[in-house]
Design a protein around this motif. Structure first.
Motif, PDB file in Angstrom:
ATOM      1  N   LEU A 295       0.820  -1.202   0.112  1.00  0.00           N
ATOM      2  CA  LEU A 295      -0.043  -0.215  -0.167  1.00  0.00           C
ATOM      3  C   LEU A 295       0.843   1.280   0.039  1.00  0.00           C
ATOM      4  N   ASP A 296       2.162   0.947  -0.114  1.00  0.00           N
ATOM      5  CA  ASP A 296       3.189   2.473  -0.216  1.00  0.00           C
ATOM      6  C   ASP A 296       2.688   3.036  -1.312  1.00  0.00           C
ATOM      7  N   ARG A 297       2.413   2.432  -2.530  1.00  0.00           N
ATOM      8  CA  ARG A 297       2.320   2.994  -3.948  1.00  0.00           C
ATOM      9  C   ARG A 297       0.779   3.571  -3.777  1.00  0.00           C
ATOM     10  N   THR A 298       0.051   2.835  -3.111  1.00  0.00           N
ATOM     11  CA  THR A 298      -1.331   3.502  -2.991  1.00  0.00           C
ATOM     12  C   THR A 298      -1.312   4.721  -2.214  1.00  0.00           C
ATOM     13  N   ARG A 299      -0.684   4.901  -1.280  1.00  0.00           N
ATOM     14  CA  ARG A 299      -0.465   6.081  -0.578  1.00  0.00           C
ATOM     15  C   ARG A 299       0.024   7.258  -1.214  1.00  0.00           C
ATOM     16  N   ASP A 300       1.092   7.037  -2.108  1.00  0.00           N
ATOM     17  CA  ASP A 300       1.695   7.813  -3.046  1.00  0.00           C
ATOM     18  C   ASP A 300       0.422   8.461  -4.104  1.00  0.00           C
ATOM     19  N   TRP A 301      -0.089   7.217  -4.813  1.00  0.00           N
ATOM     20  CA  TRP A 301      -1.032   7.614  -5.714  1.00  0.00           C
ATOM     21  C   TRP A 301      -2.220   8.497  -5.317  1.00  0.00           C
ATOM     22  N   LEU A 302      -2.525   8.295  -4.113  1.00  0.00           N
ATOM     23  CA  LEU A 302      -3.902   9.031  -3.569  1.00  0.00           C
ATOM     24  C   LEU A 302      -3.380  10.708  -3.118  1.00  0.00           C
ATOM     25  N   LEU A 303      -2.183  10.591  -2.855  1.00  0.00           N
ATOM     26  CA  LEU A 303      -1.483  12.046  -2.564  1.00  0.00           C
ATOM     27  C   LEU A 303      -1.605  12.713  -3.888  1.00  0.00           C
ATOM     28  N   GLU A 304      -0.686  12.074  -4.849  1.00  0.00           N
ATOM     29  CA  GLU A 304      -0.465  12.633  -6.305  1.00  0.00           C
ATOM     30  C   GLU A 304      -2.191  13.059  -6.914  1.00  0.00           C
ATOM     31  N   ALA A 305      -3.275  12.184  -6.631  1.00  0.00           N
ATOM     32  CA  ALA A 305      -4.301  12.568  -7.074  1.00  0.00           C
ATOM     33  C   ALA A 305      -5.264  13.896  -6.485  1.00  0.00           C
ATOM     34  N   GLN A 306      -4.604  14.480  -5.350  1.00  0.00           N
ATOM     35  CA  GLN A 306      -5.047  15.779  -4.757  1.00  0.00           C
ATOM     36  C   GLN A 306      -5.082  16.873  -6.037  1.00  0.00           C
ATOM     37  N   TRP A 307      -6.305  17.737  -5.861  1.00  0.00           N
ATOM     38  CA  TRP A 307      -6.172  18.988  -6.782  1.00  0.00           C
ATOM     39  C   TRP A 307      -5.385  20.174  -6.065  1.00  0.00           C
TER      40      TRP A 307
END
Length: 565
Positions: A295-307
């Protein structure tokens, strides 16, 4: 019902469901769902491709026509979702329009059956404006499409005022997600329908501003709101108007990129940000997600998805999350859900993304203490106060230690706006089970499970359980019976609030879920999401993740401590 036996079935179901979920994680750490194919999106998509280039798009048009014919119900109608009846007059009218223009000879029998369904179901009264005046909501676009394909006098189209773009933003924005359709069809009407001198002048003034607005809300993939339906409306309207060539091409590009292999389109491309967050929520019932390497990549992906920039069309600051990028709009529900998940993943309060997101949520609260999706203090269409959105926001703020007046006012809204029987409806998910479950969860998450609002919600949920052990969409048990989503929402909320996990009601609910798991380790989705009033879709990962979450909470609540074994 025997606890040991139920727990054993639940463990096996959870193991299969966890395998299924992990198998669907993408390389970048996220998940993507499947929304049901849609008759309205497919009708608008095939009309657009046919009008753009009937020869060049011949195979794609044929595939869409074939999908429409194959998915017509026995009664002659079309449904809102490909996996689930009943037929809908609105969907049927769009299906008839598409086949009438793109395949009138080959689909003659399907068209006739569609007409028979509309006649048998009093469509002129069910859909105001099919041949007369129409309401100013998305069904108003249906008679307009009928006019475009020759099934209706063009002069009788319901007015779609392009001049809406000239209103002050505080008024214009209240239309929120419907505005792109109104503007695209309004440009067409201003160009093609007879107008008086004042309307001609206002239309000329409004047109360039409307086109600029549509460009502003378009994503890099050509979509608007990640919605093929809207892409179809925009293309058809602007093509008929003969303007906005760049927007026409962008809409076509989006439609070409989102058509499925079977020829259909979904109402939305996907809800990848939403279901990625839901997946983490489910996994958190089984593991410490903050320490899970997968889930490390998941965390990064969600952070990058922020406007990380303002959404200027609605005057929203940077810091929100959408349901999907790049053309989804940042909104309250997914901002709250993602923030709650980031807390589970170990992202601290002082992280810049969290600081920005919390500030974004606080700035979106309505005067009455509730939260809506995009526009504050609006009470029209779907952009109005929502119990589910409000509950999720309260829980996200509480998770990050924001427990002041904003959270208290949110809980007060839920308390004062519930029905006398303890239930509360949710705008974005159907009926009251979702809203009531979220109310109970919000009160219990904030340490208020003993308050009257929570007790009333718990009693309402328990009273709504069906004889088969599941929970139906409504308490009067509609023909389709209980659903995985309602059962999961109700069970999780009850268990989260401390309800006895050995209660026969809980055991029967868990057993209902375990018994209905399929061979792939998942559950049949049912019509759950709402889009533009009563337009629904199904979503496989909504059904899967919330069911897995409920099973996980049950297993956690009934686990025997090691020192007691």
């Amino acid at each position: 019902m025997d606890l040991v036996a139920v727990r054993s079935r639940a463990e096996k179901a959870a193991d299969r469901a966890l395998t299924h979920l992990w198998d669907r994680q993408r390389e970048n750490g996220s998940w993507v769902d499947r929304l049901s194919s849609s008759a309205i999106a497919t009708a608008l998509g095939v009309l657009s491709l046919h009008r753009a280039d009937p020869e060049g798009n011949r195979d794609r048009v044929a595939a869409a026509v074939r999908w429409l014919r194959e998915n017509q119900r026995e009664d002659g109608g079309w449904s809102m979702a490909d996996t689930e009846p009943p037929s809908s007059p609105g969907m049927t009218a769009f299906g008839v329009a598409a086949l009438h223009e793109t395949d009138p000879d080959g689909s003659r029998e399907s068209i006739a059956r569609g007409w028979a369904f509309l006649d048998a179901n009093d469509a002129e009264n069910v859909i105001p404006g099919l041949r007369g005046e129409a309401p100013k909501t998305w069904p108003a676009a249906l008679p307009t499409i009928w006019a475009l394909v020759g099934l209706r006098d063009p002069a009788e189209q319901p007015d779609q005022p392009v001049e809406a773009v000239l209103l002050p933003s505080r008024l214009r924005n209240k239309v929120s997600i419907a505005l792109p359709v109104i503007l695209a069809l309004g440009v067409m009407q201003a160009r093609t329908l007879p107008r008086g001198p004042l309307r001609r002048l206002s239309g000329r003034i409004a047109e360039p501003k409307a086109l600029d607005y549509l460009r502003e809300v378009s994503g890099s993939n050509g979509g608007i709101e990640e919605c093929p339906m809207i892409a179809g409306f925009v293309y058809l309207g602007l093509r008929d108007a003969g303007v906005g060539k760049d927007l026409q091409l962008a809409s076509l590009r989006y439609l070409l990129g989102t058509q499925r292999s079977d020829g259909s389109w979904a109402i939305d491309r996907d809800l990848e940000i939403s279901v990625t967050a839901y997946s983490v929520m489910a996994l958190s019932e089984f593991i410490d997600v903050a320490d899970e390497p997968r889930l490390d990549r998941t965390r990064d992906w969600l952070l990058e998805a922020q406007w990380n920039r303002p959404f200027t069309p609605l005057g929203l600051p940077a810091g929100g999350w959408a349901w999907a990028n790049p053309s989804g709009w940042p909104e309250t529900e997914d901002t709250a859900v993602v923030l709650g998940v980031l807390a589970e993943l170990g992202v601290p309060r002082h992280h810049p993304a969290v600081e920005l997101g919390v500030r974004w949520l606080l700035g979106m609260q309505n005067r009455d203490g509730s939260w809506s999706e995009w526009v504050r203090d609006s009470h029209i269409m779907n952009d109005r106060p929502c119990a589910g959105v409000t509950a999720h926001t309260v829980m996200a703020l509480h998770r990050y230690g924001v427990t002041g007046s904003a959270a208290r006012r949110g809980l007060s809204y839920l308390d004062t706006h519930r029905s006398g029987d303890g239930s509360i409806a949710s705008v974005w998910f159907r009926d009251a089970t979702h809203g009531t479950s979220r109310l109970l969860e919000a009160f219990s998450a904030t340490g208020r499970a003993g308050e009257s609002a929570a007790r009333a919600a718990r009693d309402w949920l328990l009273a709504g359980q069906a004889d088969d052990g599941g929970w139906p969409r409504t308490h009067d048990l509609p023909p389709e019976g209980s659903t995985a989503e309602e059962t999961a929402w109700a069970l999780y909320a009850l268990l989260h609030a401390g309800h006895d996990p050995t209660d026969p009601a809980v055991l029967r609910g868990v057993d209902w879920l375990a018994e209905r798991q399929d061979d792939q380790g998942t559950w049949k989705p049912s019509r759950v999401g709402l889009y533009f009033d009563d337009l629904c879709y199904t979503d496989d990962l909504i059904a899967h993740t919330f069911t897995l979450r409920a099973l996980g909470r049950f297993l956690k609540a009934t686990q025997v401590p090691e020192d007691a074994r």
